[in-house]
Design an enzyme around this catalytic site. Structure first.
Site, PDB file in Angstrom:
ATOM      1  N   HIS A  21     -13.298  -1.506  23.589  1.00 15.53           N
ATOM      2  CA  HIS A  21     -13.087  -0.772  22.339  1.00 15.53           C
ATOM      3  C   HIS A  21     -13.268   0.716  22.649  1.00 15.53           C
ATOM      4  O   HIS A  21     -13.884   1.095  23.651  1.00 15.53           O
ATOM      5  CB  HIS A  21     -14.059  -1.277  21.263  1.00 15.53           C
ATOM      6  CG  HIS A  21     -13.651  -2.635  20.741  1.00 15.53           C
ATOM      7  ND1 HIS A  21     -13.000  -2.793  19.540  1.00 15.53           N
ATOM      8  CD2 HIS A  21     -13.779  -3.873  21.267  1.00 15.53           C
ATOM      9  CE1 HIS A  21     -12.746  -4.082  19.349  1.00 15.53           C
ATOM     10  NE2 HIS A  21     -13.212  -4.769  20.386  1.00 15.53           N
ATOM     11  N   ARG A  77      -5.089 -10.285  16.313  1.00 16.17           N
ATOM     12  CA  ARG A  77      -6.403 -10.901  16.048  1.00 16.17           C
ATOM     13  C   ARG A  77      -7.487  -9.812  15.933  1.00 16.17           C
ATOM     14  O   ARG A  77      -7.970  -9.530  14.834  1.00 16.17           O
ATOM     15  CB  ARG A  77      -6.728 -11.912  17.177  1.00 16.17           C
ATOM     16  CG  ARG A  77      -7.846 -12.870  16.841  1.00 16.17           C
ATOM     17  CD  ARG A  77      -9.232 -12.280  16.971  1.00 16.17           C
ATOM     18  NE  ARG A  77      -9.529 -11.739  18.309  1.00 16.17           N
ATOM     19  CZ  ARG A  77     -10.592 -10.997  18.564  1.00 16.17           C
ATOM     20  NH1 ARG A  77     -11.461 -10.694  17.622  1.00 16.17           N
ATOM     21  NH2 ARG A  77     -10.796 -10.522  19.791  1.00 16.17           N
ATOM     22  N   ASP A  78      -7.818  -9.173  17.013  1.00 11.09           N
ATOM     23  CA  ASP A  78      -8.918  -8.194  16.975  1.00 11.09           C
ATOM     24  C   ASP A  78      -8.538  -7.009  16.091  1.00 11.09           C
ATOM     25  O   ASP A  78      -9.380  -6.441  15.388  1.00 11.09           O
ATOM     26  CB  ASP A  78      -9.229  -7.700  18.401  1.00 11.09           C
ATOM     27  CG  ASP A  78     -10.666  -7.224  18.574  1.00 11.09           C
ATOM     28  OD1 ASP A  78     -11.305  -6.902  17.574  1.00 11.09           O
ATOM     29  OD2 ASP A  78     -11.128  -7.163  19.723  1.00 11.09           O
ATOM     30  N   CYS A 131     -14.867  -4.582  14.980  1.00  7.18           N
ATOM     31  CA  CYS A 131     -15.498  -5.894  14.846  1.00  7.18           C
ATOM     32  C   CYS A 131     -16.267  -5.930  13.535  1.00  7.18           C
ATOM     33  O   CYS A 131     -17.066  -5.036  13.259  1.00  7.18           O
ATOM     34  CB  CYS A 131     -16.441  -6.169  16.013  1.00  7.18           C
ATOM     35  SG  CYS A 131     -17.281  -7.755  15.853  1.00  7.18           S
ATOM     36  N   HIS A 158     -12.079  -5.758  28.192  1.00 10.41           N
ATOM     37  CA  HIS A 158     -11.767  -5.708  26.746  1.00 10.41           C
ATOM     38  C   HIS A 158     -12.581  -4.544  26.183  1.00 10.41           C
ATOM     39  O   HIS A 158     -13.754  -4.693  25.864  1.00 10.41           O
ATOM     40  CB  HIS A 158     -12.178  -7.052  26.121  1.00 10.41           C
ATOM     41  CG  HIS A 158     -12.018  -7.145  24.636  1.00 10.41           C
ATOM     42  ND1 HIS A 158     -11.081  -7.955  24.027  1.00 10.41           N
ATOM     43  CD2 HIS A 158     -12.695  -6.567  23.617  1.00 10.41           C
ATOM     44  CE1 HIS A 158     -11.197  -7.870  22.715  1.00 10.41           C
ATOM     45  NE2 HIS A 158     -12.178  -7.031  22.431  1.00 10.41           N
ATOM     46  N   ASN A 170      -9.710  -1.558  19.656  1.00 12.90           N
ATOM     47  CA  ASN A 170      -9.532  -1.632  21.110  1.00 12.90           C
ATOM     48  C   ASN A 170      -8.759  -0.409  21.567  1.00 12.90           C
ATOM     49  O   ASN A 170      -8.115   0.265  20.774  1.00 12.90           O
ATOM     50  CB  ASN A 170      -8.694  -2.869  21.475  1.00 12.90           C
ATOM     51  CG  ASN A 170      -9.345  -4.143  21.049  1.00 12.90           C
ATOM     52  OD1 ASN A 170      -9.180  -4.575  19.923  1.00 12.90           O
ATOM     53  ND2 ASN A 170     -10.092  -4.744  21.941  1.00 12.90           N
TER      54      ASN A 170
HETATM   55  P1  HMG Z   1     -22.197 -21.166  10.203  1.00 11.09           P
HETATM   56  O1  HMG Z   1     -22.219 -20.701   8.785  1.00 11.09           O
HETATM   57  O2  HMG Z   1     -23.485 -21.201  10.964  1.00 11.09           O
HETATM   58  O3  HMG Z   1     -21.430 -22.565  10.378  1.00 11.09           O
HETATM   59  O4  HMG Z   1     -21.154 -20.239  10.971  1.00 11.09           O
HETATM   60  P2  HMG Z   1     -21.625 -23.970   9.760  1.00 11.09           P
HETATM   61  O5  HMG Z   1     -21.267 -24.941  10.833  1.00 11.09           O
HETATM   62  O6  HMG Z   1     -22.953 -24.081   9.054  1.00 11.09           O
HETATM   63  O7  HMG Z   1     -20.450 -24.025   8.658  1.00 11.09           O
HETATM   64  C1  HMG Z   1     -20.463 -23.241   7.483  1.00 11.09           C
HETATM   65  C2  HMG Z   1     -19.137 -23.374   6.769  1.00 11.09           C
HETATM   66  O8  HMG Z   1     -18.083 -22.829   7.590  1.00 11.09           O
HETATM   67  C3  HMG Z   1     -18.757 -24.816   6.490  1.00 11.09           C
HETATM   68  O9  HMG Z   1     -17.971 -24.818   5.286  1.00 11.09           O
HETATM   69  C4  HMG Z   1     -17.864 -25.161   7.646  1.00 11.09           C
HETATM   70  O10 HMG Z   1     -16.953 -26.192   7.371  1.00 11.09           O
HETATM   71  C5  HMG Z   1     -17.110 -23.853   7.854  1.00 11.09           C
HETATM   72  P3  HMG Z   1     -18.604 -25.248   3.876  1.00 11.09           P
HETATM   73  O11 HMG Z   1     -19.118 -26.628   4.098  1.00 11.09           O
HETATM   74  O12 HMG Z   1     -19.711 -24.240   3.613  1.00 11.09           O
HETATM   75  O13 HMG Z   1     -17.427 -25.134   2.952  1.00 11.09           O
HETATM   76  N1  HMG Z   1     -16.656 -23.683   9.244  1.00 11.09           N
HETATM   77  C6  HMG Z   1     -15.372 -23.419   9.579  1.00 11.09           C
HETATM   78  N2  HMG Z   1     -14.263 -23.246   8.851  1.00 11.09           N
HETATM   79  C7  HMG Z   1     -13.121 -22.981   9.514  1.00 11.09           C
HETATM   80  N3  HMG Z   1     -13.046 -22.890  10.846  1.00 11.09           N
HETATM   81  C8  HMG Z   1     -14.141 -23.054  11.626  1.00 11.09           C
HETATM   82  C9  HMG Z   1     -15.366 -23.333  10.981  1.00 11.09           C
HETATM   83  N4  HMG Z   1     -16.609 -23.560  11.435  1.00 11.09           N
HETATM   84  C10 HMG Z   1     -17.394 -23.776  10.364  1.00 11.09           C
HETATM   85  N5  HMG Z   1     -14.050 -22.944  12.949  1.00 11.09           N
HETATM   86  C11 HMG Z   1     -19.543 -19.910  12.720  1.00 11.09           C
HETATM   87  C12 HMG Z   1     -20.947 -20.389  12.362  1.00 11.09           C
HETATM   88  C13 HMG Z   1     -19.476 -19.812  14.210  1.00 11.09           C
HETATM   89  C14 HMG Z   1     -18.521 -20.906  12.193  1.00 11.09           C
HETATM   90  C15 HMG Z   1     -19.320 -18.531  12.044  1.00 11.09           C
HETATM   91  O14 HMG Z   1     -20.394 -17.716  12.400  1.00 11.09           O
HETATM   92  C16 HMG Z   1     -18.037 -17.887  12.453  1.00 11.09           C
HETATM   93  O15 HMG Z   1     -16.953 -18.336  12.114  1.00 11.09           O
HETATM   94  N6  HMG Z   1     -18.122 -16.754  13.213  1.00 11.09           N
HETATM   95  C17 HMG Z   1     -16.974 -16.064  13.697  1.00 11.09           C
HETATM   96  C18 HMG Z   1     -17.204 -14.595  13.603  1.00 11.09           C
HETATM   97  C19 HMG Z   1     -15.971 -13.870  14.101  1.00 11.09           C
HETATM   98  O16 HMG Z   1     -14.869 -14.375  14.041  1.00 11.09           O
HETATM   99  N7  HMG Z   1     -16.186 -12.614  14.576  1.00 11.09           N
HETATM  100  C20 HMG Z   1     -15.109 -11.798  15.005  1.00 11.09           C
HETATM  101  C21 HMG Z   1     -14.450 -12.310  16.246  1.00 11.09           C
HETATM  102  S1  HMG Z   1     -15.396 -12.033  17.710  1.00 11.09           S
HETATM  103  C22 HMG Z   1     -14.962 -10.436  18.219  1.00 11.09           C
HETATM  104  O17 HMG Z   1     -14.272  -9.738  17.512  1.00 11.09           O
HETATM  105  C23 HMG Z   1     -15.428  -9.985  19.554  1.00 11.09           C
HETATM  106  C24 HMG Z   1     -14.311  -9.969  20.617  1.00 11.09           C
HETATM  107  O18 HMG Z   1     -13.213  -9.156  20.192  1.00 11.09           O
HETATM  108  C25 HMG Z   1     -14.875  -9.394  21.908  1.00 11.09           C
HETATM  109  C26 HMG Z   1     -15.611  -8.078  21.653  1.00 11.09           C
HETATM  110  O19 HMG Z   1     -14.970  -7.068  21.366  1.00 11.09           O
HETATM  111  O20 HMG Z   1     -16.846  -8.136  21.698  1.00 11.09           O
HETATM  112  C27 HMG Z   1     -13.782 -11.366  20.907  1.00 11.09           C
HETATM  113 MG    MG Z   2     -13.093  -7.039  20.397  1.00 12.08          MG
END
Ligand code: HMG
Ligand code: MG
Length: 310
Positions: free
Chosen positions: A213, A19-20, A244, A211, A253
Site C-alpha cells: 500500500h 477486491r482490495d 483496508c 503487496h 495499493n
Molecule cells: P466472525 O464474526 O468471528 O465469524 O467473523 P462467525 O463464524 O462467528 O460468523 C458470523 C456471521 O458471519 C455468521 O452469520 C456467519 O454465517 C457469517 P450469522 O449467523 O450471524 O448470520 N460468515 C460468513 N458469511 C459469508 N461468508 C463467509 C462467512 N464467514 C462467516 N466467509 C470472519 C470471522 C473471518 C468471517 C470475519 O472476520 C470476516 O469476514 N473477516 C474478513 C475481513 C476482511 O475481508 N478484511 C479485508 C480483506 S483483508 C485485506 O484487505 C488485507 C490484504 O489486502 C493484504 C494487506 O494489505 O494486508 C489481503
Molecule cells: Mg491490501
C-alpha cells in the site's frame, strides 16, 4: 555501467483493484460497474486478477455480491481469477463461483489478526487447514497473504522473524505462493529487503509477492527494492483505489499504472497494456466518483486530452 544486481526479465502484476480497491468504498458499487471493471482489466492483458472476496458481508459489505461478479465476468483464457476466503464457508462459496485460486489471509501481528479476522494467528491457521484441503481436492491454487508485514497500526513495529514465522506456517499448509503485505504502507526499501531476506529462508522468493500500500509514498521504491532481490510478482490497484477497512487511514495499493510505467521503463515485460489500464482507471474513477490516484494515469490522460495519442 557496472550493476551489481540484475532485475527479473519479466514480472507478473496481479491486479487487486476489484477486491482490495473496491472493498473500502463507502457507497455500494453497482454489480455492473464491478463486472465492467474486471472485463476491462482482463482485456488489458492481466494474467491474474483478484476479483472478489467471500468474507462475511457484515464485516465487509462491499464484497457481498462476489458470486454474482464471478458469474457475470467474461473470463479471458489463461487469466487466473482469485478471491479471498477467510474460512470454509467462504471456500465453499468460492468453489461454487469457480475461482481459479483462493487466498487465505492472516497477519504478522496478533492485534491485526483479531481486528481483521476475529481470531489469533494460530486459530487462523487452524481455520485454513480445511480450506487448504478443499483447494487440493478441487485442484485449485492456494495463496497465503500476510498482513502488516512492515508495521501494524495497533502493535507498531513488526519483526521480520515474526513475518517469516507466519510464512513458515503458510508453507506448511501447502500454500503455492505467499504475499508479503504492507497493509498500512509504512515500509521503506531497507525494511522491505530485510523482510524478504527473512521469508526467503522458509519459502522460495520466486513464489512470493510484494503487496504494497502507498500511504507514505514508498510503494514504488519498495517494489524496486524487492525487484533487486529477485521478487517478480507484485500486486497493484488500478487508479490506486482502496484501503483496508481494518486499518484506518491506510491508502490504496500502489497504482497499477505507476507500477507498469516503472516496470516497462526498466525494460521488464509484464504482458499488460498500460494504455488500456489507464482507460480502465479513468472508467472506474468516473463510475464511482473518486479521484484518480495514479500519477502516471493522470499524466497520460492529460496528455491524451491535449490530442497527443503517444
Ligand atoms: P466472525 O464474526 O468471528 O465469524 O467473523 P462467525 O463464524 O462467528 O460468523 C458470523 C456471521 O458471519 C455468521 O452469520 C456467519 O454465517 C457469517 P450469522 O449467523 O450471524 O448470520 N460468515 C460468513 N458469511 C459469508 N461468508 C463467509 C462467512 N464467514 C462467516 N466467509 C470472519 C470471522 C473471518 C468471517 C470475519 O472476520 C470476516 O469476514 N473477516 C474478513 C475481513 C476482511 O475481508 N478484511 C479485508 C480483506 S483483508 C485485506 O484487505 C488485507 C490484504 O489486502 C493484504 C494487506 O494489505 O494486508 C489481503
Ligand atoms: Mg491490501
Amino acid at each position: 555501467m557496472n550493476m551489481s544486481f540484475s532485475l527479473p526479465a519479466s514480472v507478473q502484476v496481479v491486479e487487486v483493484g476489484p477486491r482490495d480497491g473496491l472493498q473500502n468504498e463507502p457507497q455500494p458499487v453497482p454489480l455492473d460497474v464491478k463486472v465492467q471493471l474486471i472485463d476491462r482489466l482482463s482485456a488489458a492483458g492481466f494474467g491474474h486478477i483478484e476479483a472478489a472476496a467471500f468474507v462475511s458481508p457484515k464485516w465487509v459489505p462491499q464484497m457481498a455480491g462476489s458470486a454474482d461478479v464471478l458469474a457475470r465476468i467474461r473470463r479471458r483464457a489463461g487469466t487466473v481469477y482469485s478471491a479471498l476466503v477467510p474460512n470454509l464457508k467462504g471456500m465453499e462459496a468460492a468453489l461454487a463461483a469457480g475461482v481459479d485460486e483462493v487466498v487465505v489471509f492472516s497477519a504478522a501481528s496478533e492485534a491485526f489478526a483479531q481486528k481483521n479476522i476475529n481470531c489469533s494467528i494460530a486459530e487462523s491457521i487452524e481455520r485454513f487447514r480445511p480450506v487448504a484441503q478443499a483447494a487440493r481436492d478441487a485442484g485449485i491454487r492456494l495463496r497465503g497473504s500476510i498482513s502488516v508485514a512492515l508495521g501494524c497500526p495497533y502493535q507498531g513495529e513488526v519483526r521480520p522473524a515474526a513475518v517469516a514465522e507466519v510464512a513458515q506456517r503458510m508453507a506448511d499448509l501447502g500454500c503455492d505462493s505467499i504475499d508479503i503485505a504492507d497493509t498500512i504502507g509504512v515500509g521503506t526499501p531497507g525494511a522491505v529487503q530485510a523482510v524478504f531476506e527473512a521469508t526467503a529462508r522458509v519459502f522460495p522468493l520466486s513464489r512470493q509477492a510484494g503487496h504494497f500500500h502507498d500511504t507514505y509514498g514508498q510503494a514504488l521504491a519498495n517494489v524496486y527494492a524487492a525487484l533487486q532481490l529477485g521478487v517478480a510478482n507484485f500486486h497493484s490497484s488500478v487508479a490506486g483505489l482502496g484501503g483496508c477497512p481494518y486499518a484506518r487511514g491506510a491508502s490504496g495499493n500502489v497504482a497499477t499504472e505507476d507500477l507498469l510505467y516503472l516496470l516497462h521503463g526498466l525494460g521488464i515485460d509484464t504482458g499488460v497494456d498500460l494504455h488500456a489500464v489507464v482507460q480502465a482507471g479513468d472508467f472506474i474513477c468516473r463510475a464511482i466518483g473518486r479521484p484518480n490516484n495514479s500519477r502516471a494515469g493522470r499524466a497520460l490522460l492529460a496528455k491524451w486530452a491535449q490530442g497527443d495519442a503517444a
